[in-house]
Design an enzyme around this catalytic site. Structure first.
Site, PDB file in Angstrom:
ATOM      1  N   SER A   1       0.833  -1.231  -0.010  1.00  0.00           N
ATOM      2  CA  SER A   1      -0.029  -0.276   0.122  1.00  0.00           C
ATOM      3  C   SER A   1       0.953   1.257   0.072  1.00  0.00           C
ATOM      4  CB  SER A   1      -0.832  -0.010   1.273  1.00  0.00           C
ATOM      5  OG  SER A   1       0.000   0.367   2.347  1.00  0.00           O
ATOM      6  N   CYS A   2       0.112   2.483  -0.351  1.00  0.00           N
ATOM      7  CA  CYS A   2       0.843   3.748  -0.387  1.00  0.00           C
ATOM      8  C   CYS A   2       1.183   4.310   1.281  1.00  0.00           C
ATOM      9  CB  CYS A   2       0.003   4.702  -1.011  1.00  0.00           C
ATOM     10  SG  CYS A   2      -0.052   4.088  -2.646  1.00  0.00           S
ATOM     11  N   ASP A   3       0.734   3.619   2.277  1.00  0.00           N
ATOM     12  CA  ASP A   3       1.006   4.286   3.665  1.00  0.00           C
ATOM     13  C   ASP A   3       2.019   3.897   3.989  1.00  0.00           C
ATOM     14  OD1 ASP A   3      -1.532   4.926   6.109  1.00  0.00           O
ATOM     15  OD2 ASP A   3       0.473   4.219   6.628  1.00  0.00           O
ATOM     16  N   SER A   4       2.835   4.946   4.899  1.00  0.00           N
ATOM     17  CA  SER A   4       3.842   4.657   5.277  1.00  0.00           C
ATOM     18  C   SER A   4       4.232   3.613   6.438  1.00  0.00           C
ATOM     19  CB  SER A   4       4.786   5.919   5.764  1.00  0.00           C
ATOM     20  OG  SER A   4       4.178   6.613   6.364  1.00  0.00           O
TER      21      SER A   4
ATOM     22  N   ASN B   1      -6.770   0.505   0.699  1.00  0.00           N
ATOM     23  CA  ASN B   1      -6.070   0.822  -0.498  1.00  0.00           C
ATOM     24  C   ASN B   1      -6.456  -0.201  -1.982  1.00  0.00           C
ATOM     25  OD1 ASN B   1      -2.528   2.100  -0.840  1.00  0.00           O
ATOM     26  ND2 ASN B   1      -4.453   2.753  -1.866  1.00  0.00           N
TER      27      ASN B   1
END
Ligand SMILES: *Cc1c(COP(=O)(O)O)cnc(C)c1O
Length: 381
Positions: A332-335, A371
């Site tokens: 996913s794009c989440d850090s 996501n």
């Protein structure tokens, strides 16, 4: 540590690897998915509880509520610990009788209590006067056990902060339950999940003994000592085996409690954890400053949530290149979606399998579709 699919890993049984590799050789199932080895589930079902006299094992369904997995566990003769209508509906579909179901969540929703009670469930945990009131109205004549808070030090996933009361309060709550027409039958606690400190159990048992004696001196006969879950499994380290833990628990209980008590055990992780292998693929690699990043198709949001709470998974690739240090991250794009740092692995190619053993518990049950990544399938082999 050197990871090689063909030789498996020191912790994980050769037979399981053979089954997994056979499955991989003939499947075109898209990754990620979770393979559950039925032989390992059967072994844990047979092992757990064997070392404790008068014990009954309730599988804590939240660890892995997949219907095929639950059905298999039911066929091994285990009972179930549940907390929601969703979990109850799976058991209802499988025709599990209410005498094989308990709910140890001390704070249950009114609609769940109503439904569980009408299904015939009679054993409920509590730790407040409010819960007594709810149960009095929605589940009259139920049998209640109070949750006492106990030390969770040495557990990788502590559970004591949210629930449980101190001994004095536990005594007054059991007495109050009796006064309100319910049947107080016992005491429960939870030492914390993935508990690596076996003295947590003896400390807890000693702590609740006082509650038991005090309540009995007030004329209320108790019957059930529920010791919760917490048995640990192997991730990257060896853990104390269940036989030793149960031997110690059995001695601590039966040197102090009456001979005729019922001991309820509620393992979740230990029933299904080691039986699961996450089948994932490498989807990307990157070098950022000095760091090597490896991206796989399962991450914190779609299955490996416990990695942010401190669970360190073993990762296995087939590559025979020289091992390198990696930061392994999800898709996913989440850090937040970083699974592990400092993972020593031979460099895999994009598209290669990356296997994660001991992923049978608290993985799919935590997964979301964040996501747009679908919740991975579970396949029982
Ligand atoms: C989660 C839970 C369990 C299972 O714990 P494990 O550590 O997975 O064995 C047992 N009882 C209660 C009340 C729980 O909330």
């Amino acid at each position: 540590m050197q990871y090689e699919i063909k030789r498996g890993h020191k912790f994980f049984p050769k037979k399981t690897w053979e089954k997994v590799l056979n499955f991989l050789a003939r499947t075109d199932e898209p990754t990620p998915y979770l393979l559950m080895d039925s032989d390992l589930i059967r072994q844990s079902c047979q092992k757990i509880g064997r070392g404790i006299k008068n014990s009954k094992v309730f599988y804590a369904m939240k660890a892995n509520p997949d219907i095929e997995v639950v059905k298999f566990i039911m066929q091994q003769g285990l009972s179930f610990e549940i907390a929601s209508e969703g979990e109850l509906s799976v058991l209802r579909m499988l025709n599990v009788g209410p005498d094989r179901i308990i709910s140890s969540n001390p704070v249950k929703s009114p609609s769940f209590i109503r439904e569980a009670y009408s299904y015939g469930v009679r054993l409920f945990a509590f730790d407040s006067e409010h819960e007594i009131e709810k149960l009095r109205i929605l589940a009259p004549e139920s049998e209640l056990y109070v949750r006492v808070s106990v030390p969770n030090e040495g557990s990788e996933w502590p559970l004591s902060k949210k629930f449980g009361v101190e001994p004095d309060r536990a005594v007054s709550l059991l007495l109050l339950a009796a006064e309100r027409g319910l049947n107080p039958v016992g005491i429960t606690f939870h030492v914390g999940s993935q508990c690596m400190n076996i003295y947590n159990w003896s400390t807890a048992i000693d702590k609740v003994l006082g509650v038991w004696r005090k309540v009995e001196s007030e004329g209320i006969k108790l019957r059930v000592l529920n010791i919760g879950g917490g048995y640990p499994i192997r991730y990257t380290r060896e853990v104390v085996d269940i036989e030793s833990i149960e031997k110690m628990i059995n001695e601590t209980i039966f040197s102090q409690f009456p001979e005729d008590i019922e001991v309820h055990i509620e393992p979740g992780r230990a029933v299904v954890g080691e039986a699961g292998v996450f089948i994932t693929r490498v989807i990307g690699k990157a070098t950022r400053s000095d760091e090597n990043w490896l991206y796989i198709d399962v991450g914190v949001f779609n299955g490996l949530m416990e990695s942010i709470g401190g669970i360190k998974y073993t990762m296995i690739v087939g590559s025979r290149a020289k091992p390198k240090r990696w930061i392994v991250a999800g898709p996913s794009c989440d850090s937040f979606d970083v699974i592990a740092r400092d993972v020593l692995l031979p460099e895999p190619n994009i598209g290669d399998y990356l296997l994660i053993p001991s992923a049978g518990a608290y993985t799919i049950s935590y997964a979301s579709e964040f996501n747009g990544f679908p919740i991975p399938k579970t396949v029982l082999i």
